[in-house]
Design an enzyme around this catalytic site. Sequence first.
Site, PDB file in Angstrom:
ATOM      1  CE  LYS A 184      -2.610   3.352   1.634  1.00 12.30           C
ATOM      2  NZ  LYS A 184      -2.027   4.678   1.940  1.00 12.30           N
ATOM      3  N   GLY A 245      -1.592   5.245  13.399  1.00 12.66           N
ATOM      4  CA  GLY A 245      -1.799   4.398  12.231  1.00 12.66           C
ATOM      5  C   GLY A 245      -1.432   2.947  12.531  1.00 12.66           C
ATOM      6  N   GLY A 246      -0.281   2.748  13.163  1.00  8.39           N
ATOM      7  CA  GLY A 246       0.168   1.388  13.474  1.00  8.39           C
ATOM      8  C   GLY A 246      -0.822   0.667  14.374  1.00  8.39           C
ATOM      9  CD  GLU A 265      10.532   1.896  13.106  1.00  2.00           C
ATOM     10  OE1 GLU A 265      10.162   2.945  13.659  1.00  2.00           O
ATOM     11  OE2 GLU A 265      11.265   1.842  12.104  1.00  2.00           O
ATOM     12  CB  CYS A 302      11.984   5.913  13.439  1.00  4.16           C
ATOM     13  SG  CYS A 302      12.968   5.023  12.266  1.00  4.16           S
ATOM     14  CD  GLU A 395       8.190   9.740  16.384  1.00  4.31           C
ATOM     15  OE1 GLU A 395       9.223   9.273  15.926  1.00  4.31           O
ATOM     16  OE2 GLU A 395       7.057   9.379  15.992  1.00  4.31           O
TER      17      GLU A 395
HETATM   18  P1  NAP Z   1       0.906   7.403   9.133  1.00  5.67           P
HETATM   19  O1  NAP Z   1      -0.125   8.473   9.224  1.00  5.67           O
HETATM   20  O2  NAP Z   1       0.975   6.455  10.249  1.00  5.67           O
HETATM   21  O3  NAP Z   1       0.622   6.639   7.761  1.00  5.67           O
HETATM   22  C1  NAP Z   1       1.453   5.573   7.303  1.00  5.67           C
HETATM   23  C2  NAP Z   1       0.655   4.728   6.335  1.00  5.67           C
HETATM   24  O4  NAP Z   1      -0.376   4.048   7.043  1.00  5.67           O
HETATM   25  C3  NAP Z   1      -0.040   5.526   5.244  1.00  5.67           C
HETATM   26  O5  NAP Z   1      -0.037   4.724   4.079  1.00  5.67           O
HETATM   27  C4  NAP Z   1      -1.439   5.672   5.759  1.00  5.67           C
HETATM   28  O6  NAP Z   1      -2.392   5.805   4.739  1.00  5.67           O
HETATM   29  C5  NAP Z   1      -1.649   4.375   6.504  1.00  5.67           C
HETATM   30  N1  NAP Z   1      -2.591   4.512   7.599  1.00  5.67           N
HETATM   31  C6  NAP Z   1      -2.493   5.364   8.636  1.00  5.67           C
HETATM   32  N2  NAP Z   1      -3.525   5.196   9.472  1.00  5.67           N
HETATM   33  C7  NAP Z   1      -4.289   4.225   8.960  1.00  5.67           C
HETATM   34  C8  NAP Z   1      -5.504   3.603   9.359  1.00  5.67           C
HETATM   35  N3  NAP Z   1      -6.155   3.981  10.466  1.00  5.67           N
HETATM   36  N4  NAP Z   1      -6.028   2.637   8.574  1.00  5.67           N
HETATM   37  C9  NAP Z   1      -5.401   2.273   7.437  1.00  5.67           C
HETATM   38  N5  NAP Z   1      -4.260   2.832   6.999  1.00  5.67           N
HETATM   39  C10 NAP Z   1      -3.701   3.791   7.752  1.00  5.67           C
HETATM   40  O7  NAP Z   1       2.350   8.006   8.961  1.00  5.67           O
HETATM   41  P2  NAP Z   1       2.936   9.134   8.003  1.00  5.67           P
HETATM   42  O8  NAP Z   1       1.946   9.518   6.974  1.00  5.67           O
HETATM   43  O9  NAP Z   1       4.209   8.625   7.546  1.00  5.67           O
HETATM   44  O10 NAP Z   1       3.250  10.360   8.946  1.00  5.67           O
HETATM   45  C11 NAP Z   1       2.356  10.863   9.901  1.00  5.67           C
HETATM   46  C12 NAP Z   1       3.034  10.907  11.249  1.00  5.67           C
HETATM   47  O11 NAP Z   1       3.572   9.621  11.549  1.00  5.67           O
HETATM   48  C13 NAP Z   1       4.238  11.817  11.361  1.00  5.67           C
HETATM   49  O12 NAP Z   1       3.885  13.139  11.635  1.00  5.67           O
HETATM   50  C14 NAP Z   1       5.012  11.188  12.482  1.00  5.67           C
HETATM   51  O13 NAP Z   1       4.509  11.613  13.703  1.00  5.67           O
HETATM   52  C15 NAP Z   1       4.744   9.727  12.340  1.00  5.67           C
HETATM   53  N6  NAP Z   1       5.854   8.982  11.703  1.00  5.67           N
HETATM   54  C16 NAP Z   1       6.698   8.314  12.494  1.00  5.67           C
HETATM   55  C17 NAP Z   1       7.731   7.593  11.935  1.00  5.67           C
HETATM   56  C18 NAP Z   1       8.672   6.831  12.780  1.00  5.67           C
HETATM   57  O14 NAP Z   1       9.536   6.184  12.240  1.00  5.67           O
HETATM   58  N7  NAP Z   1       8.564   6.866  14.065  1.00  5.67           N
HETATM   59  C19 NAP Z   1       7.915   7.552  10.553  1.00  5.67           C
HETATM   60  C20 NAP Z   1       7.018   8.246   9.752  1.00  5.67           C
HETATM   61  C21 NAP Z   1       5.989   8.947  10.353  1.00  5.67           C
HETATM   62  P3  NAP Z   1      -2.861   7.226   4.183  1.00  5.67           P
HETATM   63  O15 NAP Z   1      -1.671   8.126   4.188  1.00  5.67           O
HETATM   64  O16 NAP Z   1      -3.385   6.927   2.837  1.00  5.67           O
HETATM   65  O17 NAP Z   1      -3.889   7.719   5.130  1.00  5.67           O
END
Ligand code: NAP
Length: 532
Positions: A184, A245-246, A265, A302, A395
């Site tokens: 995805k 999301g995780g 992660e 991360c 974070e």
């Molecule tokens: P994210 O919002 O967690 O999204 C990552 C992936 O998961 C995207 O493809 C997203 O789809 C999908 N997703 C998220 N929530 C979902 C749900 N409830 N159901 C199904 N699919 C879902 O992460 P991000 O877009 O990379 O960044 C957002 C925030 O995540 C950042 O501001 C940061 O805080 C955190 N982040 C942390 C790390 C780390 O390594 N710790 C790395 C990256 C990001 P869609 O985008 O299509 O919604």
Amino acid sequence: MALTGKQLINGQWQTGEVGTFSAKDPSNGATLVPEYGIASLQQVDAAVAAAADAFAVYRQTSLAQRSAFLHACADEIMALGDALSEQVMAETGYPKGRAEGERARTCGQLHMFADYILGGEYLDPRIDTAMPDRQPIPRPDLRYVNQALGPVVVFGASNFPLAYSVAGGDTASALAAGCPVIVKGHPSHPGTGELVAQALFSAAQKTGMPAAVIQLLNDVGHEVGSALVQAPAIKAVGFTGSLKGGMALFNLANARPEPIPVFAEMGSINPVVMLPKALAQSAKELATGFVGSLTMGTGQFCVNPGLILAIDNADLTTFIDATAAALSAVPAGVMLNAGICSAYEQGASHFTDIAGVEEVGSGGNTEANSGSYAQAKLLTTDAATFLAQPALQEEVFGPLSLVVKCQNTQQIKQIINSLKGQLTGTLRAADDAELAEHLDLIDAFSQRVGRVVINGFPTGVEVCPAMVHGGPFPASTDSRFTSVGTAAIARFVRPVCYQAVPDGLLPAALQNANPLALTRVVNGNPTKDPIA
Ligand code: NAP
């Protein structure tokens, strides 16, 4: 190769059936072309069915065949040339060096798994031969081997468009294990995703792999990802991103009639302890190194060092002042997308709104920029405030770090023990003697983190057999595994024991003649010898 904006489903490039979306260049907000289709639930079903069919074929491929495929994946990615780096740069704002470095890491990872599986170590073959005369009961012939889990869904990560996305570590380890992958794609870098999927599909064709060994679906919401995680034929999920999301995906996977593992992660603030003699000896040098680690990639790692723990004294003041001075020379940095940028600003405000938290340093401001830019920030607080405010453990993804002023090392230890699970924990010591005085802190970290770092900074995750990139929750959803390094393959296999199966019908890894020349544990002893 030209970008089409299509999804890769069972070897066909299909137009998404539910509308379109566009990526943006975060450095200037410009909309990029082409538009990308969004997959329908029917297309999700088609991809899942194709992955299930592909699994029946792919899991039977030999180690040598899969190895050749993984090498070819890396070769095809390199063959994309500058077009790939340019796409990464346009979609992420990363400079050329970062785009090319990440490409090298991604290809290195594919080559690493290609070589690693040939040794067969991950199969962990164990054989206990029959003891028909054993008293009081005979022992049957028992043979244990790891085998591929099934089709895997991988969520592309926003911050690693290559190394944790379509051909990233999750995909490489799942493919190495014999599992087809449906990615995805992350909507921030769909063009990068499409180019890499083209390369992987080309590698599959050239090495005779089933068409659906790698598939790519796009979405800008959660429907596609949720449907994939809930599809009965999917057997595991790899994810890097937010805690929210995780956990949403983890909960969906556990609510299935047949729950499946989600290897997510998520967040980490990566505490760094500056021990007193280290600060007394080299506060200014530590500040320079720290600012480099904090602001690298605009802090979008991360393993970014988001928390500094040290004893409150004049040396810590020198460190804070030197850090603030170095930070003031760091220009505002481009972030991956507008959402991540505003999440950073909000996260920083939440911290500074807390009584007892003070902003003591910052990088260049964002006023002159039209895209998604972040200003680096250095905050301080005292140990009592930190311990009383769990929100300060969240974070803040980006170039922000909080220095916690402690009264003594007992308080540092108390804080380490209060932390949620982390990817890393770092100790800076003047010398081995100072380290030896603080073995209890190393031990405390070992209970909380996946990687203990001495006299370095946490950024920079080597891809190698000994790496652990994971940690207790919420750093990851399963602290027993790593998402980086050869051990990452263990997430996508499960052990099966064959009892009294005739030799010719056993998997090659378990046959008497040892045709794969593996090291196997036979009746308790590691050996490459065939079984007489
Ligand atoms: P994210 O919002 O967690 O999204 C990552 C992936 O998961 C995207 O493809 C997203 O789809 C999908 N997703 C998220 N929530 C979902 C749900 N409830 N159901 C199904 N699919 C879902 O992460 P991000 O877009 O990379 O960044 C957002 C925030 O995540 C950042 O501001 C940061 O805080 C955190 N982040 C942390 C790390 C780390 O390594 N710790 C790395 C990256 C990001 P869609 O985008 O299509 O919604």
